[in-house]
Design a protein around this motif. Sequence first.
Motif, PDB file in Angstrom:
ATOM      1  N   GLU B  96     -92.548 -77.265  77.096  1.00 51.74           N
ATOM      2  CA  GLU B  96     -92.118 -77.373  78.479  1.00 51.74           C
ATOM      3  C   GLU B  96     -91.468 -78.728  78.676  1.00 51.74           C
ATOM      4  O   GLU B  96     -91.790 -79.689  78.002  1.00 51.74           O
ATOM      5  CB  GLU B  96     -93.320 -77.214  79.406  1.00 51.74           C
ATOM      6  CG  GLU B  96     -93.952 -75.844  79.236  1.00 51.74           C
ATOM      7  CD  GLU B  96     -95.020 -75.557  80.266  1.00 51.74           C
ATOM      8  OE1 GLU B  96     -95.271 -76.409  81.123  1.00 51.74           O
ATOM      9  OE2 GLU B  96     -95.603 -74.463  80.185  1.00 51.74           O
ATOM     10  N   GLU B  98     -90.780 -82.072  80.601  1.00 53.23           N
ATOM     11  CA  GLU B  98     -91.508 -82.925  81.545  1.00 53.23           C
ATOM     12  C   GLU B  98     -90.548 -83.868  82.253  1.00 53.23           C
ATOM     13  O   GLU B  98     -89.628 -84.394  81.662  1.00 53.23           O
ATOM     14  CB  GLU B  98     -92.561 -83.742  80.814  1.00 53.23           C
ATOM     15  CG  GLU B  98     -93.797 -82.921  80.476  1.00 53.23           C
ATOM     16  CD  GLU B  98     -94.650 -83.620  79.444  1.00 53.23           C
ATOM     17  OE1 GLU B  98     -94.633 -84.859  79.395  1.00 53.23           O
ATOM     18  OE2 GLU B  98     -95.322 -82.917  78.671  1.00 53.23           O
ATOM     19  N   LYS B 113     -93.424 -80.938  90.155  1.00 49.00           N
ATOM     20  CA  LYS B 113     -94.190 -80.748  88.914  1.00 49.00           C
ATOM     21  C   LYS B 113     -94.264 -79.300  88.454  1.00 49.00           C
ATOM     22  O   LYS B 113     -94.248 -79.007  87.273  1.00 49.00           O
ATOM     23  CB  LYS B 113     -95.609 -81.296  89.103  1.00 49.00           C
ATOM     24  CG  LYS B 113     -95.752 -82.711  88.536  1.00 49.00           C
ATOM     25  CD  LYS B 113     -97.189 -83.014  88.180  1.00 49.00           C
ATOM     26  CE  LYS B 113     -97.219 -84.251  87.288  1.00 49.00           C
ATOM     27  NZ  LYS B 113     -98.533 -84.849  87.167  1.00 49.00           N
ATOM     28  N   ASN B 114     -94.411 -78.396  89.410  1.00 51.59           N
ATOM     29  CA  ASN B 114     -94.589 -76.986  89.033  1.00 51.59           C
ATOM     30  C   ASN B 114     -93.270 -76.213  89.042  1.00 51.59           C
ATOM     31  O   ASN B 114     -93.266 -74.990  89.118  1.00 51.59           O
ATOM     32  CB  ASN B 114     -95.603 -76.319  89.962  1.00 51.59           C
ATOM     33  CG  ASN B 114     -95.133 -76.396  91.412  1.00 51.59           C
ATOM     34  OD1 ASN B 114     -94.131 -77.065  91.713  1.00 51.59           O
ATOM     35  ND2 ASN B 114     -95.824 -75.702  92.296  1.00 51.59           N
ATOM     36  N   SER B 115     -92.146 -76.914  88.969  1.00 52.23           N
ATOM     37  CA  SER B 115     -90.840 -76.242  89.027  1.00 52.23           C
ATOM     38  C   SER B 115     -90.673 -75.236  87.881  1.00 52.23           C
ATOM     39  O   SER B 115     -91.061 -75.495  86.743  1.00 52.23           O
ATOM     40  CB  SER B 115     -89.722 -77.279  88.939  1.00 52.23           C
ATOM     41  OG  SER B 115     -88.493 -76.636  88.655  1.00 52.23           O
ATOM     42  N   TRP B 116     -90.062 -74.130  88.190  1.00 54.01           N
ATOM     43  CA  TRP B 116     -89.797 -73.102  87.181  1.00 54.01           C
ATOM     44  C   TRP B 116     -88.866 -73.651  86.084  1.00 54.01           C
ATOM     45  O   TRP B 116     -88.864 -73.157  84.964  1.00 54.01           O
ATOM     46  CB  TRP B 116     -89.175 -71.864  87.829  1.00 54.01           C
ATOM     47  CG  TRP B 116     -87.752 -72.051  88.295  1.00 54.01           C
ATOM     48  CD1 TRP B 116     -87.323 -72.718  89.387  1.00 54.01           C
ATOM     49  CD2 TRP B 116     -86.581 -71.569  87.637  1.00 54.01           C
ATOM     50  NE1 TRP B 116     -85.970 -72.689  89.478  1.00 54.01           N
ATOM     51  CE2 TRP B 116     -85.469 -71.983  88.412  1.00 54.01           C
ATOM     52  CE3 TRP B 116     -86.338 -70.815  86.484  1.00 54.01           C
ATOM     53  CZ2 TRP B 116     -84.154 -71.677  88.068  1.00 54.01           C
ATOM     54  CZ3 TRP B 116     -85.040 -70.502  86.143  1.00 54.01           C
ATOM     55  CH2 TRP B 116     -83.964 -70.945  86.924  1.00 54.01           C
ATOM     56  N   HIS B 118     -89.111 -76.326  84.494  1.00 51.84           N
ATOM     57  CA  HIS B 118     -89.833 -77.026  83.428  1.00 51.84           C
ATOM     58  C   HIS B 118     -90.240 -76.096  82.296  1.00 51.84           C
ATOM     59  O   HIS B 118     -90.636 -76.541  81.238  1.00 51.84           O
ATOM     60  CB  HIS B 118     -91.086 -77.706  83.992  1.00 51.84           C
ATOM     61  CG  HIS B 118     -90.772 -78.965  84.741  1.00 51.84           C
ATOM     62  ND1 HIS B 118     -91.365 -79.290  85.920  1.00 51.84           N
ATOM     63  CD2 HIS B 118     -89.895 -79.964  84.476  1.00 51.84           C
ATOM     64  CE1 HIS B 118     -90.883 -80.454  86.363  1.00 51.84           C
ATOM     65  NE2 HIS B 118     -89.984 -80.865  85.500  1.00 51.84           N
ATOM     66  N   GLU B 119     -90.190 -74.801  82.562  1.00 49.88           N
ATOM     67  CA  GLU B 119     -90.669 -73.860  81.545  1.00 49.88           C
ATOM     68  C   GLU B 119     -89.803 -73.886  80.284  1.00 49.88           C
ATOM     69  O   GLU B 119     -88.619 -74.205  80.341  1.00 49.88           O
ATOM     70  CB  GLU B 119     -90.704 -72.434  82.112  1.00 49.88           C
ATOM     71  CG  GLU B 119     -91.831 -72.260  83.104  1.00 49.88           C
ATOM     72  CD  GLU B 119     -92.071 -70.790  83.444  1.00 49.88           C
ATOM     73  OE1 GLU B 119     -91.993 -69.940  82.524  1.00 49.88           O
ATOM     74  OE2 GLU B 119     -92.325 -70.503  84.618  1.00 49.88           O
TER      75      GLU B 119
END
Lengths: 259, 259
Positions: B96, B98, B113-116, B118-119
Amino acid sequence: MKTEKEFHDFLENGDKYYIPNLTIDCAIFGYHGKELKILLAKWRGLDGWGLPGGFIKKKETLSNAATRILKEKTSLDKLYLKQFHVFGDSEFRRKEKEGLSFSPGNNRYLLPKNSWLHERTISIGYYALVEYSQVNLMTDYFIEELVWQDINQVPKLLFDHNEMLSYALRNMRINLYHIPIGYNLLPNKFTLPEIQSLYETILDKKLDRRNFSKKLLKLELIKDTKEVKKIGQHRSPKLYQFDMKKYNEALKNGIVLAI
Amino acid sequence: MKTEKEFHDFLENGDKYYIPNLTIDCAIFGYHGKELKILLAKWRGLDGWGLPGGFIKKKETLSNAATRILKEKTSLDKLYLKQFHVFGDSEFRRKEKEGLSFSPGNNRYLLPKNSWLHERTISIGYYALVEYSQVNLMTDYFIEELVWQDINQVPKLLFDHNEMLSYALRNMRINLYHIPIGYNLLPNKFTLPEIQSLYETILDKKLDRRNFSKKLLKLELIKDTKEVKKIGQHRSPKLYQFDMKKYNEALKNGIVLAI
């Protein structure tokens, strides 16, 4: 995956471990004598034959995923798996699957409506070529049966697997001109007719005898062992073997084999 | 995508429209004269050059996605885009991302932080070959600039795009032996040195003149127009053109061109 319990965990919680939209399917070709076969798997609960395949773990490389899936489902290991195409265009690959059901054992199991397994899957195809008389196959819980099926007698397969197989075969044939093959498919020492037969079987056509051996020798992929094979009183063809240094270089850099 | 508003909607809600883990990147090669170039894009907010690419919509075919992405980001349309490899093995493709940040306009924009976005992304590579002097390029909001860069002077690119480019080039070179090229890259009528120069430029090596034309003529891909090109008082080479029936058959069924 070995038990029904693990199978149910996969159906219900698989999206915690796997990327939901992406699968790998493997076309494993088997060569022996003058025959070319394809490894077909009877999928538990899906009532049909297809290629062995599975999902990719969230942090796994694609190569490791392909190797793991094949090993889990067939016990085949350490194969030279080659990516050949990604399938995401057909009707089947574009839409979500509705009313997907499995029948593990005697129980029919209809997936819940919001199951992750209903999502669209795009599949990456890998192929490999093995000497099929020399490998042992074992199934896991997903697979009820495995067979080596003659390449000219393949039935209607699950999903788009017939299309996958035809892509894999075409790709393997093209790669014959650019990637050396034969190591692990032929005896350590072999005759020119033996290696020619391998190429002819995969290409499904006759090759010119003189031209074929001339090209292989010119690329220095094979070398004369100075030994002969005793077949009969009047037949003792020369034995050749691969020049492994040249062979490995060719695997790495590619060749142009105009046969 | 044309405006900053749409850009922000993509950053925040893109996973509603797109498959999060899967992208497409396009290596667009440009041929002109004896030069081979690659189309590089300066990505807005990413401070570097890379190949044009993007995400696949949830129900879109892969082919349509590749065509759409290329058209949106470069205005190039109706290209013969060919899949060449899926990238999912490198360190970059496994993990992922960062602290990914964009700087659209003058604002630095750090993704939540939880953005799609980042996957992990696995990327499918497509390539195409165009006559670069004959196409018009236009950027969208994502792309600040597009350039045709000489294939031998490619800088360090974003992500794993140098690796992608080298795979694309190798694949295009292998495909020269199996897929006819030249239509749309050469004038309607051309001389043998002109078509040979095309092949030599892509392969980056000299080919035997006599052998090259013999092979092309034997495959019946090109035919003598009975006209000549007037270059000087003592030079008037014959003009050829593609036999489009044979050419299209060869596109469909493949060829083996041993040049």
